[in-house]
Design an enzyme around this catalytic site. Structure first.
Site, PDB file in Angstrom:
ATOM      1  N   CYS A 113       0.811  -1.227   0.000  1.00  0.00           N
ATOM      2  CA  CYS A 113       0.000   0.000   0.000  1.00  0.00           C
ATOM      3  C   CYS A 113       0.839   1.270   0.000  1.00  0.00           C
ATOM      4  O   CYS A 113       0.343   2.351  -0.327  1.00  0.00           O
ATOM      5  CB  CYS A 113      -0.953  -0.016   1.194  1.00  0.00           C
ATOM      6  N   HIS A 255      -3.360   6.833   2.342  1.00  0.00           N
ATOM      7  CA  HIS A 255      -3.783   5.521   1.848  1.00  0.00           C
ATOM      8  C   HIS A 255      -5.120   5.181   2.510  1.00  0.00           C
ATOM      9  O   HIS A 255      -5.328   5.447   3.699  1.00  0.00           O
ATOM     10  CB  HIS A 255      -2.722   4.486   2.215  1.00  0.00           C
ATOM     11  N   ASN A 285     -10.012  -0.461  -0.487  1.00  0.00           N
ATOM     12  CA  ASN A 285      -8.555  -0.389  -0.400  1.00  0.00           C
ATOM     13  C   ASN A 285      -7.956  -0.965  -1.688  1.00  0.00           C
ATOM     14  O   ASN A 285      -7.995  -2.170  -1.898  1.00  0.00           O
ATOM     15  CB  ASN A 285      -8.082  -1.182   0.827  1.00  0.00           C
TER      16      ASN A 285
END
Ligand code: COA
Length: 329
Positions: A113, A255, A285
């Site tokens: 990520c 993020h 996500n």
């Protein structure tokens, strides 16, 4: 010396929307649970014929258009992804070919990520040392191919997307003031995609049956707490390095892992949640893609104003975390 600037951004999400209500039909879950525990309402799913380089190509084309540049102008392509088209060659090479960016060197970066921030940091070094004049940094994922759709604690979180930014030494554009990146390999087992790696070869019926080719999260509760701490510390590191305090920052683009993580780190930093860009409700996500997707949406929606100081920050598998500070133009 000319500053290193972001001169164009772009993003792309697949058309197919998978809502929580649809997941209710196949999983022991509810829309209420998912919204309350994560903030996610829906996510995008790539078509069967869409690979990471396809999503990345569309995001990159928009970023190049915004920068007023053609693919042949690009010196360096960095693709941040944990779901490349193929293990070999790099997803970035497929992207280079699809774009026709024949003068660019291309490679992938694997930092889950935090991948886009790692990509920005690598590009910053090459531009600073003068080897290249510009770089296309992309975060793109097709995570839907790696999920165990029977694992309700994980599959509800993820989505597919791509975002891109063109960096250039220039007098005009958003100035990249700093990047900071960090790793903790000792906690590498917290987010794991083991199958196909040399620790689990050969790929076998057994490795498939054991689910080794599926993305796994271990101790997600503990990771949640580490994420809150590292997000907050990364923001503080970026501000302090540039002589600012957190209150000087106009917008944090983090993020998107879980809306509760975003709320918790905003509280920890004592910043209003209004200063935190959140789009997890619509996209979930998408790992390396969340930050450049959010950045592009913030730019195109007018959320970012001239002179704004923006912190980009991420935390993810690896473990990895980091931040970048950009002063908008
Ligand atoms: N629907 C309904 N119930 C669910 C569920 C779902 N989709 N997923 C889990 N549950 C259940 C669990 O089985 C558990 O039930 P139990 O109490 O009977 O055992 C209960 O809900 C609570 O589970 P828990 O795991 O404690 O929930 P949580 O509030 O911690 O939320 C995550 C789980 C994964 C959303 C959250 O921990 C998280 O976001 N962690 C960080 C994510 C991460 O690591 N991301 C990658 C790095 S960016």
């Amino acid at each position: 010396m000319e500053a290193i600037r972001i001169v164009g951004t772009g993003s792309y999400v697949p058309d197919t929307v998978l809502t929580n209500r649809e997941l209710e039909k196949t999983l022991d879950t509810t829309d209420e649970w998912i919204v309350q525990r994560t903030g996610i309402r829906e996510r995008r799913i790539a078509e069967p014929n869409e690979a990471v380089s396809d999503l990345a190509e569309k995001a990159s084309a928009k970023a190049l258009e915004a920068a007023g540049m053609s693919p042949e102008d690009i010196d360096l392509i960095i693709l941040a992804t944990i779901t490349p088209d193929t293990c070999c060659p790099a997803g970035a090479n497929w992207l280079q070919a699809k774009l026709g960016a024949k003068n660019a060197v291309s490679f992938d970066v694997t930092a889950a990520c935090t991948g886009f921030i790692f990509g920005l940091s690598i590009a910053e070094q090459y531009l600073k040392n003068g080897q290249y004049d510009n770089a296309l940094v992309v975060g793109a994922e097709v995570l839907s191919r790696t999920l165990d759709w029977n694992d309700r604690s994980s599959c509800i979180l993820w989505g597919d997307a791509a975002g891109a930014a063109v960096l250039k030494k220039s007098e005009k554009g958003a100035e990249l003031l700093s990047t900071h990146i960090h790793s903790d390999g000792s906690a590498g087992d917290k987010l794991l995609l083991p199958g196909g790696g040399s620790a689990t070869t050969p790929i076998s019926q057994e490795s498939v049956e054991k689910g080794l080719h599926r993305l796994k999260m271990i101790d997600a509760n503990k990771t949640f707490k580490v994420a809150v701490k590292q997000f907050a510390e990364s923001c503080e590191e970026a501000a302090a390095f540039n002589g600012y305090s957190i209150s000087d920052v106009d917008l944090i683009i983090p993020h998107q892992a879980n809306a509760r993580i975003l709320n918790a780190f905003a509280q920890r930093l004592k910043v209003s949640i209004e200063k935190v860009f959140i789009n997890i409700d619509k996209y979930g996500n998408s790992s390396a893609a969340t930050v450049p997707l959010a950045l592009d949406q913030a730019v195109r929606s007018g959320r970012i104003q001239p002179g704004d100081k923006i912190v980009l920050t991420a935390f993810g598998g690896g473990l990895t975390w980091g931040s970048a500070l950009v002063r908008w133009h």
